[in-house]
Design a protein around this motif. Structure first.
Motif, PDB file in Angstrom:
ATOM      1  N   THR A  55     -27.681 -23.268   1.323  1.00 27.91           N
ATOM      2  CA  THR A  55     -29.040 -23.291   0.781  1.00 27.91           C
ATOM      3  C   THR A  55     -29.881 -24.331   1.526  1.00 27.91           C
ATOM      4  OG1 THR A  55     -28.045 -22.711  -1.325  1.00 27.91           O
ATOM      5  CG2 THR A  55     -30.360 -23.293  -1.368  1.00 27.91           C
ATOM      6  N   THR A  59     -33.940 -24.832  -7.130  1.00 31.77           N
ATOM      7  CA  THR A  59     -32.864 -25.744  -7.502  1.00 31.77           C
ATOM      8  C   THR A  59     -31.699 -24.984  -8.123  1.00 31.77           C
ATOM      9  OG1 THR A  59     -32.436 -27.887  -8.539  1.00 31.77           O
ATOM     10  CG2 THR A  59     -33.786 -26.342  -9.802  1.00 31.77           C
ATOM     11  N   SER A  60     -30.749 -25.716  -8.690  1.00 30.47           N
ATOM     12  CA  SER A  60     -29.535 -25.065  -9.198  1.00 30.47           C
ATOM     13  C   SER A  60     -29.498 -25.097 -10.722  1.00 30.47           C
ATOM     14  CB  SER A  60     -28.314 -25.811  -8.673  1.00 30.47           C
ATOM     15  OG  SER A  60     -28.278 -27.104  -9.245  1.00 30.47           O
ATOM     16  N   TRP A  77     -24.881 -27.545   2.515  1.00 32.11           N
ATOM     17  CA  TRP A  77     -24.584 -26.213   1.997  1.00 32.11           C
ATOM     18  C   TRP A  77     -25.550 -25.212   2.623  1.00 32.11           C
ATOM     19  CZ3 TRP A  77     -20.083 -26.889   0.084  1.00 32.11           C
ATOM     20  CH2 TRP A  77     -19.772 -27.983  -0.717  1.00 32.11           C
ATOM     21  N   ALA A 133     -31.353 -28.547  -2.541  1.00 33.43           N
ATOM     22  CA  ALA A 133     -29.961 -28.439  -2.066  1.00 33.43           C
ATOM     23  C   ALA A 133     -29.640 -29.486  -1.008  1.00 33.43           C
ATOM     24  CB  ALA A 133     -29.725 -27.045  -1.488  1.00 33.43           C
ATOM     25  N   GLY A 167     -27.029 -20.411  -6.800  1.00 33.78           N
ATOM     26  CA  GLY A 167     -25.720 -21.041  -6.624  1.00 33.78           C
ATOM     27  C   GLY A 167     -24.718 -20.701  -7.697  1.00 33.78           C
TER      28      GLY A 167
END
Ligand code: WTA
Length: 613
Positions: free
Chosen positions: A278, A323-324, A276, A272, A354
């Motif tokens: 995160t 991760t996203s 943000w 991230a 996210g």
């Protein structure tokens, strides 16, 4: 822990707080005014850095890797301590005092974390601004936070591109009163020639080198703000979410430990951006409080080629990778052979955050990256919650595709039905939290009334998340997405109203509505419907509108499709009916339901003829 938390929540919360090092230990968890760990005194930087010096001074605390293999930096806890003290001394020399807000607008370099910790060390409140914000968006946040000092860089690197950080800050300043920002500290990343204003702008590196490498930590109260972080809601401008020191840090440290099954020697890579939440909780505070080694990578996942991230995992023997879904979807498209070329055996826990992760992406991540032997945690939480709320726990509650599974111990999630009553057993409803928890934001910066209105007033007695969820027969939660007008593009929150407000300011636009529709790569994409004021200029409007959004919010919010139409579907009381716009923008031609409540039901026919641009 789950049982203890249910039987004696205060004892549970106090146990969690004792994970931290306190200068004065708190004597109670939650007091009658709703404050956590009142009376407790601590320093977040001490917890992230100083407390480890004795045990693991020579262990790596931070690894930074750039796109080229030889661009790297490794800091032990001892070296990190020195760097943080130096930066903190520079801030003091610049006149920063306890409680002042310091804006940080940096690419993904080690100085981002160092600057956050330096602020925490002297009790300044950091306000990290995402690299993708436009100058105007930055100006709004600096003014709202009333920050006098900005830490930035000459440029950031994204593949072959150079992102102008300092120039964006200079442009932001043109929107601010001249006495707002007194000092700008500039980190030279590529030694680009950037304009520097005498007296106000200073190169950071020489100041850091000259500054002493020791400095005691100030003592902060448990409920002193640690940082502000701006996030979008369904109405109005982005809000400065205020996180406190003791509660937030307890939650960041506990959740990182339990959700990622943190162990001695772990190398934790959370991809991230620091801008943000995160990045705050799981790049910086969480893993550092637990004595982990954090990895920061500056660059794009697939540059110079799509194997880049997997080589980084192999090179540093990364154990935990967070991760996203957006990144997973993009990397998945490159095929299985790409990660297949790297040794990913060091990985133990994979995490996703996210946005909703589809079954397909979940299974690919589990099989191709985790090689069917890693835990995969799909973690649900928000800027406002401070840390992970609903998630599998490795070895105890295993993940299943697309389920966030169970609330962490002490988290009292409920689903509320249309009348606000609690749903029992298997159900779908609005996700709310019944009992408070330590990570919850303290407030909105200088607007507690708004905090109460957005999060606590909609369902009295509950914290309202803005998300919908389904609970299955095992009590596991499946997040279904926002129930308000927040659009989630590649994991970035954008308020419909934020886009509508900047467009409605334009003299060529009479009316507009912004919505989110499903997008195969980004999760959701922004679609805007515009009613022009002057039909003769309608052709230019899409391009014009895109420029406005890019200039006033940032490139990440630029609409995917724009429809120029002569009217919007409205109720008789004049409210836009977004449900219908979502259907039209998703290509549906029928099934619009009862249209008799619209002020002009025929408007749907005309909308169906419109072509997106
Ligand atoms: C969404 C990011 C589905 C959700 C930490 C939430 C998710 C918003 C998940 C918060 C998940 C986050 N599954 N949806 N695992 N995690 N969301 O504040 O809509 O940037 O309300 O915090 O992202 O976004 P924020």
């Amino acid at each position: 822990m789950q049982q203890k938390a249910a039987l004696n929540p205060d004892a549970h919360w106090m146990d969690l707080a004792m994970r931290l090092s306190w200068f004065t230990a708190p004597t109670q968890a939650l007091n009658t005014s709703g404050l956590w760990f009142e009376g407790g005194k601590l320093n977040a930087c001490y917890n992230a850095v100083d407390r480890h010096l004795e045990m693991r001074g020579d262990q790596l605390a931070l690894i930074w890797q750039g796109e080229a293999a030889d661009e790297k930096r490794e800091l032990t806890y001892r070296a990190l301590h020195q760097e943080v003290c130096r930066m903190a001394n520079v801030l003091l020399q610049c006149g920063v005092k306890e409680g002042d807000r310091v804006a940080i607008h940096l690419p993904a370099i080690a100085e981002g974390v160092i600057a956050m910790l330096a602020c925490a060390r002297i009790g300044a409140i950091h306000v990290v601004l995402f690299g993708g914000f436009s100058a105007e968006a930055i100006a709004d946040r600096i003014a709202d936070a009333d920050a006098k000092l900005i830490i930035t860089a000459d440029v950031g690197r994204r593949g072959p591109k150079r992102v102008p950080f300092k120039k964006t800050i200079d442009a932001a300043l043109t929107h601010l009163s001249p006495d707002q920002v007194e000092t700008i500290l500039v980190m030279s990343v590529t030694h680009e020639d950037v304009p520097m204003q005498e007296g106000r702008d200073h190169l950071l590196a020489p100041l850091i080198t000259a500054a002493p490498d020791t400095l005691p930590c100030v003592t902060r109260d448990a409920n002193d703000p640690l940082f502000l972080l701006y996030t979008s809601g369904s109405t109005g401008k982005p809000k400065g979410i205020v996180h406190g020191t003791g509660g937030y840090l307890t939650w960041a440290s506990f959740t990182q430990n339990v959700v990622f099954d943190h162990r001695e020697g772990d190398v934790f890579w959370c991809t991230a951006d620091l801008g943000w939440i995160t990045g705050h909780s799981y790049v910086a505070y969480g893993p550092l409080c637990n004595g982990g080694t954090i990895l920061i990578y500056e660059g794009m996942p697939s540059y110079p080629d799509p194997g880049q991230w997997w080589r980084v995992i192999e090179k540093y023997r990364v154990t935990s990778f967070y991760t996203s879904p957006t990144a997973i979807r993009a990397l998945m498209r490159e095929g299985d052979d790409v990660p297949g070329a790297s040794d990913l055996n060091s990985l133990r826990v994979l995490g996703s955050v996210g946005e909703p992760i589809s079954r397909e992406a979940w299974e690919w991540f589990y099989r191709v990256i985790g090689r069917n032997r890693c835990h995969l945690v799909d973690t649900w939480w928000q800027t406002e919650t401070g840390g992970i709320m609903i998630s599998p726990v490795p070895g105890i509650i295993e993940g299943e595709p697309s389920a966030a599974t169970l609330p962490l111990p002490g988290i009292d999630a409920v689903l509320l039905g249309p009348d606000g009553q609690e749903c029992e057993n298997e159900a779908e409803g609005v996700l709310c939290m019944r009992r408070p928890w330590p990570g919850r934001a303290l407030s909105i910066w200088r607007n507690d009334e708004l905090f109460q209105k957005i999060y606590l007033a909609p369902y009295p007695g509950y914290y309202f998340t803005g998300d919908g969820a389904r609970r299955d027969g095992n009590g596991h939660y499946w997040i279904t997405g926002r129930v308000d007008d927040v659009i989630n593009v590649s994991g970035h929150r954008i308020g419909s109203a934020e886009i509508e407000d900047v467009l409605a300011d334009d003299r060529d636009i009479a009316e507009c509505a912004a919505i989110g529709i499903p997008h195969s790569l980004k999760g959701q994409a922004v679609v805007v419907f515009i009613v022009p004021k002057n039909a003769t200029r309608a052709d230019m409007l899409p391009e014009h509108a895109r420029q406005i959004v890019s200039r006033r919010i940032g490139r990440y919010a630029v609409p995917e499709h724009i429809y120029v139409v002569d009217d919007l579907p409205k109720t008789r009381s004049g409210k836009n009916v977004r449900r219908l716009l979502r259907k039209i923008a998703s290509g549906e031609k029928e099934g619009f339901g009862d249209l008799s409540t619209l002020s002009d039901p025929d408007c749907i026919e005309r909308l169906l003829d419109a072509t997106p641009m």
